[in-house]
Scaffold this motif. Sequence first.
Motif, PDB file in Angstrom:
ATOM      1  N   GLY A 193       0.782  -1.237   0.000  1.00 30.52           N
ATOM      2  CA  GLY A 193       0.000   0.000   0.000  1.00 30.52           C
ATOM      3  C   GLY A 193       0.803   1.270   0.000  1.00 30.52           C
ATOM      4  N   LEU A 194       2.093   1.142   0.059  1.00 27.69           N
ATOM      5  CA  LEU A 194       2.959   2.338   0.040  1.00 27.69           C
ATOM      6  C   LEU A 194       3.692   2.408  -1.299  1.00 27.69           C
ATOM      7  CD1 LEU A 194       4.510   2.126   3.624  1.00 27.69           C
ATOM      8  CD2 LEU A 194       2.601   3.569   2.868  1.00 27.69           C
ATOM      9  N   PRO A 195       3.916   3.617  -1.830  1.00 28.70           N
ATOM     10  CA  PRO A 195       4.624   3.723  -3.108  1.00 28.70           C
ATOM     11  C   PRO A 195       6.049   3.183  -2.986  1.00 28.70           C
ATOM     12  CG  PRO A 195       4.399   5.885  -2.096  1.00 28.70           C
ATOM     13  CD  PRO A 195       3.549   4.949  -1.284  1.00 28.70           C
ATOM     14  N   SER A 196       6.449   2.404  -3.980  1.00 30.66           N
ATOM     15  CA  SER A 196       7.818   1.864  -4.014  1.00 30.66           C
ATOM     16  C   SER A 196       8.600   2.421  -5.201  1.00 30.66           C
ATOM     17  CB  SER A 196       7.776   0.338  -4.070  1.00 30.66           C
ATOM     18  OG  SER A 196       7.162  -0.095  -5.286  1.00 30.66           O
ATOM     19  N   ARG A 197       7.903   2.787  -6.285  1.00 31.32           N
ATOM     20  CA  ARG A 197       8.592   3.319  -7.463  1.00 31.32           C
ATOM     21  C   ARG A 197       7.622   4.180  -8.251  1.00 31.32           C
ATOM     22  NH1 ARG A 197      13.092   2.490 -10.498  1.00 31.32           N
ATOM     23  NH2 ARG A 197      12.932   2.770 -12.770  1.00 31.32           N
ATOM     24  N   ARG A 198       8.158   5.236  -8.805  1.00 30.05           N
ATOM     25  CA  ARG A 198       7.347   6.154  -9.607  1.00 30.05           C
ATOM     26  C   ARG A 198       8.143   6.534 -10.846  1.00 30.05           C
ATOM     27  NH1 ARG A 198       3.398  10.490  -8.166  1.00 30.05           N
ATOM     28  NH2 ARG A 198       3.517  12.102  -9.789  1.00 30.05           N
ATOM     29  N   GLU A 199       7.489   6.445 -11.991  1.00 30.52           N
ATOM     30  CA  GLU A 199       8.089   6.853 -13.247  1.00 30.52           C
ATOM     31  C   GLU A 199       7.211   7.908 -13.888  1.00 30.52           C
ATOM     32  OE1 GLU A 199       8.824   3.543 -15.750  1.00 30.52           O
ATOM     33  OE2 GLU A 199      10.142   2.504 -14.319  1.00 30.52           O
ATOM     34  N   GLU A 200       7.847   8.979 -14.433  1.00 32.63           N
ATOM     35  CA  GLU A 200       7.069  10.096 -14.974  1.00 32.63           C
ATOM     36  C   GLU A 200       7.607  10.504 -16.338  1.00 32.63           C
ATOM     37  OE1 GLU A 200       7.019  13.443 -12.390  1.00 32.63           O
ATOM     38  OE2 GLU A 200       6.582  12.269 -10.581  1.00 32.63           O
ATOM     39  N   ASP A 201       6.698  10.993 -17.148  1.00 36.40           N
ATOM     40  CA  ASP A 201       7.028  11.716 -18.376  1.00 36.40           C
ATOM     41  C   ASP A 201       6.702  13.176 -18.099  1.00 36.40           C
ATOM     42  OD1 ASP A 201       7.380  12.812 -20.849  1.00 36.40           O
ATOM     43  OD2 ASP A 201       5.664  11.802 -21.781  1.00 36.40           O
ATOM     44  N   SER A 202       7.673  13.883 -17.485  1.00 40.69           N
ATOM     45  CA  SER A 202       7.365  15.209 -16.941  1.00 40.69           C
ATOM     46  C   SER A 202       7.146  16.253 -18.030  1.00 40.69           C
ATOM     47  CB  SER A 202       8.478  15.663 -15.991  1.00 40.69           C
ATOM     48  OG  SER A 202       9.703  15.765 -16.702  1.00 40.69           O
ATOM     49  N   ASP A 203       7.797  16.078 -19.186  1.00 42.11           N
ATOM     50  CA  ASP A 203       7.606  17.056 -20.258  1.00 42.11           C
ATOM     51  C   ASP A 203       6.602  16.583 -21.304  1.00 42.11           C
ATOM     52  OD1 ASP A 203       9.044  15.060 -21.403  1.00 42.11           O
ATOM     53  OD2 ASP A 203      10.784  16.286 -21.936  1.00 42.11           O
ATOM     54  N   LEU A 204       5.922  15.430 -20.990  1.00 38.96           N
ATOM     55  CA  LEU A 204       4.785  14.945 -21.792  1.00 38.96           C
ATOM     56  C   LEU A 204       5.165  14.754 -23.264  1.00 38.96           C
ATOM     57  CD1 LEU A 204       2.117  17.343 -20.237  1.00 38.96           C
ATOM     58  CD2 LEU A 204       2.744  15.038 -19.478  1.00 38.96           C
ATOM     59  N   ASN A 205       6.385  14.216 -23.475  1.00 41.06           N
ATOM     60  CA  ASN A 205       6.812  13.962 -24.859  1.00 41.06           C
ATOM     61  C   ASN A 205       6.745  12.475 -25.211  1.00 41.06           C
ATOM     62  OD1 ASN A 205       8.906  12.921 -23.418  1.00 41.06           O
ATOM     63  ND2 ASN A 205      10.517  14.034 -24.521  1.00 41.06           N
ATOM     64  N   GLY A 206       6.165  11.688 -24.315  1.00 42.46           N
ATOM     65  CA  GLY A 206       6.005  10.266 -24.579  1.00 42.46           C
ATOM     66  C   GLY A 206       7.146   9.416 -24.069  1.00 42.46           C
ATOM     67  N   ARG A 207       8.165  10.045 -23.411  1.00 38.77           N
ATOM     68  CA  ARG A 207       9.283   9.270 -22.900  1.00 38.77           C
ATOM     69  C   ARG A 207       9.443   9.530 -21.405  1.00 38.77           C
ATOM     70  NH1 ARG A 207      13.908  10.853 -27.199  1.00 38.77           N
ATOM     71  NH2 ARG A 207      13.089  12.903 -26.623  1.00 38.77           N
ATOM     72  N   ARG A 208       9.692   8.477 -20.661  1.00 42.26           N
ATOM     73  CA  ARG A 208       9.860   8.602 -19.210  1.00 42.26           C
ATOM     74  C   ARG A 208      11.166   9.334 -18.916  1.00 42.26           C
ATOM     75  NH1 ARG A 208       6.968   3.781 -17.283  1.00 42.26           N
ATOM     76  NH2 ARG A 208       4.998   3.904 -18.437  1.00 42.26           N
ATOM     77  N   ASP A 209      11.108  10.342 -18.044  1.00 41.89           N
ATOM     78  CA  ASP A 209      12.310  11.118 -17.751  1.00 41.89           C
ATOM     79  C   ASP A 209      12.489  11.399 -16.266  1.00 41.89           C
ATOM     80  OD1 ASP A 209      10.434  13.149 -17.188  1.00 41.89           O
ATOM     81  OD2 ASP A 209      10.568  13.903 -19.254  1.00 41.89           O
ATOM     82  N   ARG A 210      11.644  10.772 -15.423  1.00 32.91           N
ATOM     83  CA  ARG A 210      11.795  10.967 -13.970  1.00 32.91           C
ATOM     84  C   ARG A 210      11.428   9.658 -13.271  1.00 32.91           C
ATOM     85  NH1 ARG A 210       9.262  13.844  -9.302  1.00 32.91           N
ATOM     86  NH2 ARG A 210      10.916  15.141  -8.382  1.00 32.91           N
ATOM     87  N   TRP A 211      12.329   9.240 -12.396  1.00 37.84           N
ATOM     88  CA  TRP A 211      12.125   7.981 -11.694  1.00 37.84           C
ATOM     89  C   TRP A 211      12.332   8.202 -10.198  1.00 37.84           C
ATOM     90  CZ3 TRP A 211      15.097   8.833 -15.944  1.00 37.84           C
ATOM     91  CH2 TRP A 211      14.728   8.237 -17.141  1.00 37.84           C
ATOM     92  N   ILE A 212      11.389   7.717  -9.381  1.00 38.78           N
ATOM     93  CA  ILE A 212      11.482   7.863  -7.926  1.00 38.78           C
ATOM     94  C   ILE A 212      11.374   6.477  -7.303  1.00 38.78           C
ATOM     95  CG2 ILE A 212      10.525   8.944  -5.854  1.00 38.78           C
ATOM     96  CD1 ILE A 212       9.250  11.052  -7.632  1.00 38.78           C
ATOM     97  N   VAL A 213      12.300   6.168  -6.430  1.00 39.93           N
ATOM     98  CA  VAL A 213      12.271   4.917  -5.668  1.00 39.93           C
ATOM     99  C   VAL A 213      11.974   5.265  -4.214  1.00 39.93           C
ATOM    100  CG1 VAL A 213      13.589   2.906  -4.909  1.00 39.93           C
ATOM    101  CG2 VAL A 213      13.864   3.773  -7.243  1.00 39.93           C
ATOM    102  N   TYR A 214      11.018   4.493  -3.610  1.00 39.46           N
ATOM    103  CA  TYR A 214      10.558   4.770  -2.254  1.00 39.46           C
ATOM    104  C   TYR A 214      10.973   3.639  -1.334  1.00 39.46           C
ATOM    105  CZ  TYR A 214       7.463   8.157  -4.564  1.00 39.46           C
ATOM    106  OH  TYR A 214       6.950   9.178  -5.310  1.00 39.46           O
TER     107      TYR A 214
END
Length: 641
Positions: free
Chosen positions: A136-157
């Motif tokens: 129930g807790l976040p362990s990983r997050r991936e983002e396309d912050s500039d919305l160009n279709g490619r992941r460019d931000r990754w967060i590990v919890y």
Amino acid sequence: MRIASTSIFAGLVLLVSLALVEGADAQRKPTVLLYDDNEALKEKRSDTNADGAFDEWVHYRDGKPKRAEQDSDFDGKVDVWLGYDAEGQPESQERDTNADTKPDQWIRFSNGRPEYQEDDHDYDGKPDVVIEYVDGLPSRREEDSDLNGRRDRWIVYRDGEPVTIEEDHSGDGKPDLRAEFLPGGVKSKELQDTDANGRFDVTVFFKDGKRSRVEEDTRNDGKPDIITFYELDKITRREADTNADGRFDTVSVYEDGNERRQTRDPDGDGKPNAIVLFLANGDREREQFDTTEDGLLDLDRRYQDGQKISEARDKNGDGKFDLFTTFAGKTPIRSEDDSNFDGRKDTFVDYQDGLRHHQEEDQNHDGEIDVAFDYEADGETLRLEQRDADYDGRFETAVIYSAGEILRKEVDRLGRGSPDRIEHWGEGVVLNVELDEDGDGKKELRNFFDREGRLEKQEQDTNADEKVDTWITRNPETGTERRILRDRNFDGKPDSWRDHDEAGLTTQLEEDNDYDGTVDRVVAFAGGKPASFEQDSDGDGRIDRRGTLDSSGQVAIEERVTGEGSTFDIKVAFEDGKKVREEKDTTGDGAPDIVTTFEGDKRASQLQDTTGDGKLDTSITFAKGVRRRQQRDTTGDGQFD
């Protein structure tokens, strides 16, 4: 189906997601429970915000929630859709966050807790954020912050808190920024790939959430070569390895976040090669350098308002500054130099527009200036040179230049304030020299030289009227005279011409004694001594005097034309310039008829031909010029009778 209100089935009210609040608004709709024919709960409708409209609908099967709908922003439109598993636990959730009736967030649950989540922030129907959960807790997050279709931000919890955050700013799919966190979300470290080569070259360390140290690998060799230290997020010190030898040779110390001192030791001998001091406002205050790497700081620069104002150099490494220069910004104004290292300045240079303009030197180191130079606008080409060669405190020599070549040299040897010697130059050699030999301020001699510097011609002013009256031509190889022209009456025209042979001996002298422009006297020389002469004494163009000369140039024999014709009728002999004998031809027959001798400028004797027969028939003797005795030959027999 049966409908029941919460006032009748009070026990069911406890199942409602939002309990009734005491004193709620009177407009709140009561929660409605719908049952099927078997009196099993089928649907629950709720007004969670008491606005008089239902905003939550829960659908049941076999007494357990199967799906639900919510109007979370209370705009009258459903924007949350929930799905439940067989046990009635949440299984999925879709959410419309922008009120376009289309879901843009999707959550998958496991055992009632989030397991996987997708978000669509640009509402194009494609997720640009993905979150994974553990327990129930976040362990990983991936983002396309500039919305160009490619992941460019990754967060590990870890335990729901970020442990690392990575970002790709270059768009190559590789992280070029990585942040690491301690429990509680406090950042501990940040790594940066500043040149997008796939390797982290900057590491930022944090303490209590603030920067404490930054390490930079500017050469991409895997080793930090710049380390910056911070306290309370303010820089306090910076160390740099500028030559890649693994040692930090440059150290900067900061106060209140501003650099105040920088020390450089690139050779690692423990002695600084450079020290730079800064003011609190960041302006440079002072610089010291060891330019010869001998361990001594031999260059010292001072600054004011961020601009260089002075510079001192130790040229010979004795620990004492001997060259001092003042500046206006980057432009030098004046320099003072101790060229012989005796502790006293002896060379002074003034600058104009940053280029050398005037220079003075004390070459004998007596404290007095004895050489001065002026330069053209380029700072290199000489314009004027002045020298005090005898060190008497005055410049007696001035050299004037044109385009860097000597044009004229003036010398005041007598100290009268005006030059008594002027040299005129051309193409690097002396062409002619003007001389004031008697110091009257007037040039009475001018010497001319050939390309080899040999004297070939002279002009003289013998009467100080500042006009040339003597012209001398010389043999450049021997220096001997070839020809001399003189203006004896100073009318500006030569009236005497003297020629010489290669040995310098006079061969001939021509004179214009009546100054009519025509030669009227010619003297011939033998062995460099006068031998004979001819002269037109009356200016009629005919020779009427001639004779021979003794070795001293005095007339020895002179013949004259005294009559109307061209016959020489008088012949005079001289000794030591005094007349001793005179012969006269009074009849013009070519034979003398009066012969007179002289003693002491007075007549001593005289013979006469009184008859014109060619015989001297009369003899007269004189005593002190007075006639004393006379004898005659009246018969023509040769005997006085």
